[in-house]
Scaffold this active site. Structure first.
Site, PDB file in Angstrom:
ATOM      1  N   TYR A  65      -4.098   1.712  15.932  1.00 33.47           N
ATOM      2  CA  TYR A  65      -2.863   1.794  16.718  1.00 33.47           C
ATOM      3  C   TYR A  65      -3.088   1.439  18.183  1.00 33.47           C
ATOM      4  O   TYR A  65      -2.310   0.691  18.767  1.00 33.47           O
ATOM      5  CB  TYR A  65      -2.220   3.177  16.559  1.00 33.47           C
ATOM      6  N   GLU A  69      -3.425  -0.153   8.234  1.00 36.99           N
ATOM      7  CA  GLU A  69      -2.239   0.232   9.013  1.00 36.99           C
ATOM      8  C   GLU A  69      -2.367  -0.351  10.414  1.00 36.99           C
ATOM      9  O   GLU A  69      -3.453  -0.353  10.996  1.00 36.99           O
ATOM     10  CB  GLU A  69      -2.092   1.753   9.176  1.00 36.99           C
ATOM     11  N   ARG A  76       0.845  -1.193   0.000  1.00 39.55           N
ATOM     12  CA  ARG A  76       0.000   0.000   0.000  1.00 39.55           C
ATOM     13  C   ARG A  76       0.882   1.244   0.000  1.00 39.55           C
ATOM     14  O   ARG A  76       1.703   1.414   0.915  1.00 39.55           O
ATOM     15  CB  ARG A  76      -0.906   0.001   1.240  1.00 39.55           C
ATOM     16  N   ASN A 105      -7.225   1.847  10.123  1.00 39.76           N
ATOM     17  CA  ASN A 105      -5.899   2.025  10.705  1.00 39.76           C
ATOM     18  C   ASN A 105      -6.062   1.959  12.219  1.00 39.76           C
ATOM     19  O   ASN A 105      -6.799   2.759  12.801  1.00 39.76           O
ATOM     20  CB  ASN A 105      -5.304   3.389  10.333  1.00 39.76           C
ATOM     21  N   HIS A 137      -2.946  10.834   0.895  1.00 35.22           N
ATOM     22  CA  HIS A 137      -2.407  10.629   2.240  1.00 35.22           C
ATOM     23  C   HIS A 137      -1.733  11.941   2.668  1.00 35.22           C
ATOM     24  O   HIS A 137      -0.535  12.004   2.876  1.00 35.22           O
ATOM     25  CB  HIS A 137      -1.451   9.435   2.259  1.00 35.22           C
ATOM     26  N   GLU A 161      -7.562   8.470   6.452  1.00 36.87           N
ATOM     27  CA  GLU A 161      -7.878   9.110   7.728  1.00 36.87           C
ATOM     28  C   GLU A 161      -8.466  10.516   7.603  1.00 36.87           C
ATOM     29  O   GLU A 161      -7.846  11.509   8.015  1.00 36.87           O
ATOM     30  CB  GLU A 161      -6.629   9.142   8.618  1.00 36.87           C
TER      31      GLU A 161
HETATM   32  C1  GBH Z   1      -1.355   7.128  10.930  1.00 39.03           C
HETATM   33  O1  GBH Z   1      -2.166   7.999  11.665  1.00 39.03           O
HETATM   34  C2  GBH Z   1      -0.976   7.751   9.620  1.00 39.03           C
HETATM   35  O2  GBH Z   1      -1.834   7.308   8.590  1.00 39.03           O
HETATM   36  C3  GBH Z   1       0.452   7.494   9.231  1.00 39.03           C
HETATM   37  O3  GBH Z   1       0.816   8.325   8.173  1.00 39.03           O
HETATM   38  C4  GBH Z   1       1.351   7.681  10.436  1.00 39.03           C
HETATM   39  O4  GBH Z   1       2.709   7.609  10.124  1.00 39.03           O
HETATM   40  C5  GBH Z   1       0.979   6.626  11.427  1.00 39.03           C
HETATM   41  O5  GBH Z   1      -0.361   6.711  11.764  1.00 39.03           O
HETATM   42  C6  GBH Z   1       1.767   6.672  12.729  1.00 39.03           C
HETATM   43  O6  GBH Z   1       1.444   7.808  13.462  1.00 39.03           O
HETATM   44  O7  GBH Z   1      -5.129  13.718  18.927  1.00 39.03           O
HETATM   45  O8  GBH Z   1      -3.201  14.998  18.271  1.00 39.03           O
HETATM   46  O9  GBH Z   1      -3.092  13.587  20.230  1.00 39.03           O
HETATM   47  C7  GBH Z   1      -2.390   7.587  12.991  1.00 39.03           C
HETATM   48  C8  GBH Z   1      -3.637   8.187  13.580  1.00 39.03           C
HETATM   49  C9  GBH Z   1      -4.580   9.776  14.973  1.00 39.03           C
HETATM   50  C10 GBH Z   1      -2.747   8.538  15.794  1.00 39.03           C
HETATM   51  C11 GBH Z   1      -4.382  10.800  16.051  1.00 39.03           C
HETATM   52  C12 GBH Z   1      -2.537   9.559  16.879  1.00 39.03           C
HETATM   53  C13 GBH Z   1      -3.616  11.146  18.313  1.00 39.03           C
HETATM   54  C14 GBH Z   1      -3.084  12.476  17.906  1.00 39.03           C
HETATM   55  N1  GBH Z   1      -3.342   9.124  14.630  1.00 39.03           N
HETATM   56  N2  GBH Z   1      -3.769  10.203  17.215  1.00 39.03           N
HETATM   57  S1  GBH Z   1      -3.674  13.785  18.895  1.00 39.03           S
END
Ligand code: GBH
Length: 460
Positions: free
Chosen positions: A295, A367, A76, A293, A120, A165
């Site tokens: 985490y 992701e 991807r 995605n 993206h 996202e």
């Molecule tokens: C992904 O986003 C992205 O698609 C990718 O590009 C990136 O490298 C990867 O994650 C790793 O970060 O509310 O400001 O405290 C992850 C989604 C959403 C995770 C917001 C962190 C909290 C940020 N993100 N979240 S905040």
């Protein structure tokens, strides 16, 4: 009894253009909002930029060899809109098209299926100058861009993702300003959350117009949000609003054409004139799959005197408190970004999504991964924590799949250490280590483990 994943399960890794390509001024590429933002003092840790990143633009053949070695079926990646259309209008840069043709052809020659994300986060700066995602005209621009990509690559690319996202695009970009374009305006974020939803639908239709056989999805970031203070009505309301804002808004848009009522009520007058008569029919669109995605989970509890707002400044009405209130047993094992590690959350999440929106044909984990401060010692990177993270998340996913949840693929984030947005290069997410001075790539322990899992088609 099933053991392992279905035979047809798609294993992959994911990346994005601005995070790995570099070559920011090569072959006529226009500027994106991340070029502008990363060069604005104070926005990115260490003042890092994506100017060179992993130089994937020049080293992509080497990276495809690494993918081949890993044994993935799919890869991807995202297309940089300003490489194809430097001014964000209809003026093409053929050298940009040539690059993605080279990349796609090399992937296919290596028997690796390309999964293309159209957006993206690297919006042409020229479009941001007209209001970006907070100007409804973006929907038309995205539609035209999507159609051009489908026309150029649709003879070889079957799997597409419109946006990555949209929550981050809207809320991090236009409300709390931690991402490009760095705006801090609640009203702009509300607009962006509607225009991204419209853009998904318009983009999907545009892709299918050129390539009727195309498979098109939307990728959203989701967290299970836990209420840690069940007796507190404010916390309950906060959790409900956060869930609607983060987890439900875009999915309900394409499945039903409407948005969560609680959230519309909260936006009140601000939404007037943003959602127009007829938009319901535009939003609702048969989407082939949902990309998720994942985490970590989020935890919310009653505020304590010592609490700082999760996000300082800005106008984020529903901050993502992913770690600030994590239960003690999770708080002792955070990633380098301070995120909790909650593997069971991945299985729980796909079960919830399938149950709540059974009309979505299938899900793909587009992701999943973790950021740590990896170091290379004697030529090796022993990323034990990331290795455990991947294994435990895949075990959780495998269980959900064996219980019948239609998840068709998993993409590890990320193939390479890369430009981690506002965190710069300090936080590493790769299963392959990148030395940013020499650009040398070194597969980490997690790479070798993931390779074994892929070969066995099982995380157990
Ligand atoms: C992904 O986003 C992205 O698609 C990718 O590009 C990136 O490298 C990867 O994650 C790793 O970060 O509310 O400001 O405290 C992850 C989604 C959403 C995770 C917001 C962190 C909290 C940020 N993100 N979240 S905040």
């Amino acid at each position: 009894m099933t053991s392992g994943f279905p035979e047809s399960f798609t294993w992959g890794t994911a990346t994005s253009s601005y995070q790995i390509e570099g070559a920011f001024d090569t072959d006529g590429r226009g500027l994106s909002i991340w070029d502008t933002f990363s060069k604005t003092p104070g926005k990115v840790v260490n003042g890092d930029t994506g100017d060179n990143a992993c130089d994937h633009y020049n080293l992509f053949e080497q990276d495809i060899k690494i993918l081949k070695e890993l044994g993935v079926k799919a890869y991807r990646f995202s297309i940089s809109w300003p490489r194809l259309f430097p001014n964000g209008d209809s003026t093409r840069e053929e050298k940009g098209f040539d690059f993605y043709n080279r990349l796609i052809n090399a992937l296919i020659a290596a028997d690796i299926e390309p999964m293309v994300t159209l957006y993206h986060w690297d919006l042409p700066q020229a479009l941001e100058d007209k209001g970006g995602w907070a100007n409804r005209e973006i929907v038309k621009s995205f539609e035209e861009y999507s159609q051009a990509c489908s026309k150029a690559f649709g003879d070889r690319v079957n799997n597409w993702i419109t946006l990555n996202e949209p929550w981050c695009i809207s809320w991090l970009g236009y409300s709390n300003g931690v991402h490009a374009p760095g705006k801090k305006d609640f009203n702009l974020a509300i607009k962006a959350s509607h225009y991204t939803a419209l853009a998904h639908s318009a983009g999907l239709k545009a892709i299918k117009k050129e390539s009727p056989q195309a498979i098109v999805g939307l990728t959203v970031n989701m967290n299970n949000i836990h209420n840690e203070s069940p007796g507190d009505k404010e916390v309950a309301d906060f959790v409900e609003l956060n869930d609607a804002n983060l987890n439900r808004w875009w999915i309900e848009a394409f499945t039903t054409g409407t948005y969560p009522k609680t959230l519309l009520a909260t936006y009140g007058e601000r939404i007037n004139g943003v959602i127009l008569p007829g938009d319901e029919a535009l939003l609702k669109v048969e989407t082939d799959f949902l990309g998720i995605n994942y985490y970590c989970d989020g935890f919310v509890r009653s505020p304590r005197a010592e609490d700082k707002p999760a996000i300082e400044g800005g106008f984020m009405p529903f901050p993502q408190r992913v770690d600030s209130s994590a239960p003690a047993h999770l708080a002792s094992d955070l990633t380098a970004l301070g995120w909790v590690v909650t593997p069971e959350g991945l299985g729980n999440l796909v079960k919830r999504v399938h149950k709540e929106w059974p009309q979505i044909p299938y899900l793909v984990i587009t992701e999943n991964g973790a950021g740590y401060d990896d170091v290379k010692v004697n030529g090796k990177v022993e990323d034990v924590k990331r290795t455990k993270y991947i294994v435990s998340h895949l075990q959780s996913l495998q269980k959900a799949v064996s219980e019948g949840v239609p998840v068709k693929g998993y993409f590890a984030w990320s193939l390479l250490d890369n430009f981690e947005w506002a965190e710069g290069y300090a936080k590493r997410f790769g299963i392959v280590y990148v030395d940013f001075d020499t650009l040398e790539r070194t597969p980490k322990m997690s790479f070798h483990k993931y390779k074994e899992i892929i070969a066995a088609n099982s995380a157990i």
